[in-house]
Design an enzyme around this catalytic site. Sequence first.
Site, PDB file in Angstrom:
ATOM      1  N   ILE A 158       0.879  -0.791   0.304  1.00  0.00           N
ATOM      2  CA  ILE A 158      -0.290  -0.001   0.209  1.00  0.00           C
ATOM      3  C   ILE A 158       0.842   1.537  -0.243  1.00  0.00           C
ATOM      4  O   ILE A 158       0.803   2.240  -0.444  1.00  0.00           O
ATOM      5  CB  ILE A 158      -0.842   0.014   1.325  1.00  0.00           C
ATOM      6  CG1 ILE A 158      -1.519  -1.424   0.798  1.00  0.00           C
ATOM      7  CG2 ILE A 158      -1.939   0.487   0.964  1.00  0.00           C
ATOM      8  CD1 ILE A 158      -2.802  -1.823   2.189  1.00  0.00           C
ATOM      9  N   ASN A 200       5.659  -4.672  17.038  1.00  0.00           N
ATOM     10  CA  ASN A 200       6.027  -3.937  15.512  1.00  0.00           C
ATOM     11  C   ASN A 200       4.914  -2.523  15.547  1.00  0.00           C
ATOM     12  O   ASN A 200       5.307  -1.955  15.693  1.00  0.00           O
ATOM     13  CB  ASN A 200       5.821  -4.607  14.673  1.00  0.00           C
ATOM     14  CG  ASN A 200       6.818  -5.544  14.403  1.00  0.00           C
ATOM     15  OD1 ASN A 200       7.834  -5.936  15.849  1.00  0.00           O
ATOM     16  ND2 ASN A 200       7.191  -6.151  13.417  1.00  0.00           N
ATOM     17  N   TYR A 216      -3.597  -8.870  15.971  1.00  0.00           N
ATOM     18  CA  TYR A 216      -3.735  -7.680  14.686  1.00  0.00           C
ATOM     19  C   TYR A 216      -4.841  -6.394  14.948  1.00  0.00           C
ATOM     20  O   TYR A 216      -3.672  -5.877  14.387  1.00  0.00           O
ATOM     21  CB  TYR A 216      -3.678  -8.642  13.368  1.00  0.00           C
ATOM     22  CG  TYR A 216      -3.167  -7.518  12.360  1.00  0.00           C
ATOM     23  CD1 TYR A 216      -2.672  -6.825  12.138  1.00  0.00           C
ATOM     24  CD2 TYR A 216      -4.933  -7.718  11.012  1.00  0.00           C
ATOM     25  CE1 TYR A 216      -3.313  -5.515  11.142  1.00  0.00           C
ATOM     26  CE2 TYR A 216      -4.807  -6.442   9.793  1.00  0.00           C
ATOM     27  CZ  TYR A 216      -3.880  -5.781   9.719  1.00  0.00           C
ATOM     28  OH  TYR A 216      -4.004  -4.722   8.979  1.00  0.00           O
ATOM     29  N   LYS A 268      -3.651  -2.656  16.217  1.00  0.00           N
ATOM     30  CA  LYS A 268      -4.255  -1.180  15.249  1.00  0.00           C
ATOM     31  C   LYS A 268      -5.304  -0.552  16.310  1.00  0.00           C
ATOM     32  O   LYS A 268      -5.071   0.177  16.478  1.00  0.00           O
ATOM     33  CB  LYS A 268      -4.582  -2.421  14.277  1.00  0.00           C
ATOM     34  CG  LYS A 268      -3.628  -2.586  13.560  1.00  0.00           C
ATOM     35  CD  LYS A 268      -2.568  -1.531  12.217  1.00  0.00           C
ATOM     36  CE  LYS A 268      -1.974  -1.773  11.288  1.00  0.00           C
ATOM     37  NZ  LYS A 268      -1.389  -0.868  10.640  1.00  0.00           N
ATOM     38  N   ARG A 308     -15.957 -10.181   2.133  1.00  0.00           N
ATOM     39  CA  ARG A 308     -15.339  -9.445   2.058  1.00  0.00           C
ATOM     40  C   ARG A 308     -15.308  -7.989   1.264  1.00  0.00           C
ATOM     41  O   ARG A 308     -16.007  -8.729   0.129  1.00  0.00           O
ATOM     42  CB  ARG A 308     -13.718  -9.299   1.649  1.00  0.00           C
ATOM     43  CG  ARG A 308     -12.935 -10.624   3.386  1.00  0.00           C
ATOM     44  CD  ARG A 308     -12.833  -9.818   4.773  1.00  0.00           C
ATOM     45  NE  ARG A 308     -12.550 -10.893   5.389  1.00  0.00           N
ATOM     46  CZ  ARG A 308     -13.156 -11.477   6.351  1.00  0.00           C
ATOM     47  NH1 ARG A 308     -14.447 -11.032   6.205  1.00  0.00           N
ATOM     48  NH2 ARG A 308     -12.454 -12.300   7.470  1.00  0.00           N
TER      49      ARG A 308
HETATM   50  N1  UDP Z   1      -8.838 -16.709   1.826  1.00  0.00           N
HETATM   51  C1  UDP Z   1      -8.707 -18.324   1.402  1.00  0.00           C
HETATM   52  N2  UDP Z   1      -7.478 -19.089   0.639  1.00  0.00           N
HETATM   53  C2  UDP Z   1      -6.744 -18.432   0.437  1.00  0.00           C
HETATM   54  C3  UDP Z   1      -5.998 -17.484   1.248  1.00  0.00           C
HETATM   55  C4  UDP Z   1      -7.500 -16.189   2.224  1.00  0.00           C
HETATM   56  O1  UDP Z   1     -10.159 -18.716   1.505  1.00  0.00           O
HETATM   57  O2  UDP Z   1      -5.454 -18.471   0.181  1.00  0.00           O
HETATM   58  C5  UDP Z   1      -9.608 -16.508   2.713  1.00  0.00           C
HETATM   59  C6  UDP Z   1      -9.660 -15.641   4.257  1.00  0.00           C
HETATM   60  O3  UDP Z   1     -10.202 -17.154   5.021  1.00  0.00           O
HETATM   61  C7  UDP Z   1     -10.668 -14.157   4.482  1.00  0.00           C
HETATM   62  C8  UDP Z   1     -10.594 -14.611   2.781  1.00  0.00           C
HETATM   63  O4  UDP Z   1     -10.348 -15.653   2.527  1.00  0.00           O
HETATM   64  O5  UDP Z   1     -11.839 -15.159   4.581  1.00  0.00           O
HETATM   65  C9  UDP Z   1     -10.006 -12.789   2.436  1.00  0.00           C
HETATM   66  O6  UDP Z   1      -8.513 -12.849   3.068  1.00  0.00           O
HETATM   67  P1  UDP Z   1      -7.594 -11.842   2.820  1.00  0.00           P
HETATM   68  O7  UDP Z   1      -5.940 -12.819   3.539  1.00  0.00           O
HETATM   69  O8  UDP Z   1      -7.602 -12.077   1.552  1.00  0.00           O
HETATM   70  O9  UDP Z   1      -7.923 -10.696   3.766  1.00  0.00           O
HETATM   71  P2  UDP Z   1      -8.230 -10.669   5.067  1.00  0.00           P
HETATM   72  O10 UDP Z   1      -9.914 -10.482   4.377  1.00  0.00           O
HETATM   73  O11 UDP Z   1      -7.848 -11.839   5.938  1.00  0.00           O
HETATM   74  O12 UDP Z   1      -7.363  -9.197   5.619  1.00  0.00           O
END
Ligand code: UDP
Length: 323
Positions: free
Chosen positions: A12, A92, A141, A145, A219
Site C-alpha cells: 500500500i 511492531n 492484529y 491497530k 470481504r
Molecule cells: N482466503 C482463502 N484462501 C486463501 C487466502 C484467503 O480462502 O488462500 C480467505 C480468508 O480466509 C478470508 C478471505 O479469503 O476469508 C480474505 O482473506 P485475505 O487474507 O485476503 O484478507 P483478510 O480479510 O484476512 O485481511
Amino acid sequence: MKVLVVGGAGYIGSVCAELLLNEGHTVGIFDNLTEGHRRAVDSRAQFTEGDLADCDRIQSTLAAFQPEAVMHFAASALVGESMENPSKYFRNNIGHGLNLLDAMIATGRKQLVFSSTCAIFGPPERLPIDETLPPRPINPYGESKLAFEKILRWYGEIHGLRFVALRYFNAAGASENFGEEHRIETHLIPNVLKVALGLMPHVEIYGTDYDTPDGTCIRDYIHILDLAHAHILALKAPKSELYNLGTGGGSSVREVIECCRRVTGHKIPVVEKPRRAGDPPRLIAASEKIQRELGWRPQFQSLEAIIESAWKWRQKFPNGYGD
Ligand code: UDP
C-alpha cells in the site's frame, strides 16, 4: 507537500508514494525492507533503509527530511500470523509505532496519516460497518491497530498531533508499476493469481460452512488506487478523524475465485479446507463519512476491474519484485 512515507516499500505504501509523486509532492521513504521490496521504492523518492525499532534512525531521518506530514504503513499485517505470534504484532505495531510518534514529537512533526484496518471491529452487530460501531477485535492484529488508534488520540490531546486513521477493508489490485507481493503470501487474490500463472496447483478455500449465501467469507475489496487517493485527501483533513474505507459492496471467496477465472481464463482448481483462525464471516464498509467530509469517491466499484489491474501487474512482473 513534503511527505515521509514510513513503510513506503510495501504494497500500500508504494502505491501511495507513487500517487503522491505523480501529484507533485516531495516524498521520502523509510522502510526496513523486511516486508517491503527495494524495487517497490519509486525512483523519484528519497530512500532511507531503516527500522522503527531504531529510535535514532527514525528521529535523524525526520530531522533531516523535515516532512510536513508522515504516512505510517510500517506494520505486521497478517491475521493468521498474529494468532500464532501475538508478541510480534504488539511489538511492531504498537511499540515500534510509538518510536515513530515520539520521534515526530521530538522533531516537531505534527501531522500523521495512519494505516488502520477493519480488523479492529471483529464480527459486527450490523452491516455495513460504520464508524459508530463498537470495535471488538478478534485477533491480535486488529487489537494492535486499535490500541494504536487510541494512542493517537492521547498524542493529539497531549502533544497536539493531528492524525487521520484510515481503516482499510481489503486492499486489492495494482497500479501500472506497483502491486501486491508478499514473501509469504496469505492473501486471497494474489494466491488465486499465482494459480492462474501456474505457480501453484490450486487455491485453498478456508472455510465453506460460514453463515453466508455460499458458505465462504465475504470481504469488501477496495482498489489500491482508490485507497491511495484517500490518503492524499487525508493530508488536507482539517482535524483528527477516524474513517472506514471500502466500497460498500462484498464478495465471497468463491465469487473472487470465479471472477479470477473470468479475468484470467484459467480454470483455477480449488481445495476446500477448514476455517482459518481469526476470520470474521463478513466485513463490509460504510464509507459515507469520508465521502461526506473529505470528498472521497471510489473510482473502481467492480471486483472485475480490481482483479484485472492485479492480473495485468502480475503478467508484467510474474516473479513480483524478484527478491
Ligand atoms: N482466503 C482463502 N484462501 C486463501 C487466502 C484467503 O480462502 O488462500 C480467505 C480468508 O480466509 C478470508 C478471505 O479469503 O476469508 C480474505 O482473506 P485475505 O487474507 O485476503 O484478507 P483478510 O480479510 O484476512 O485481511
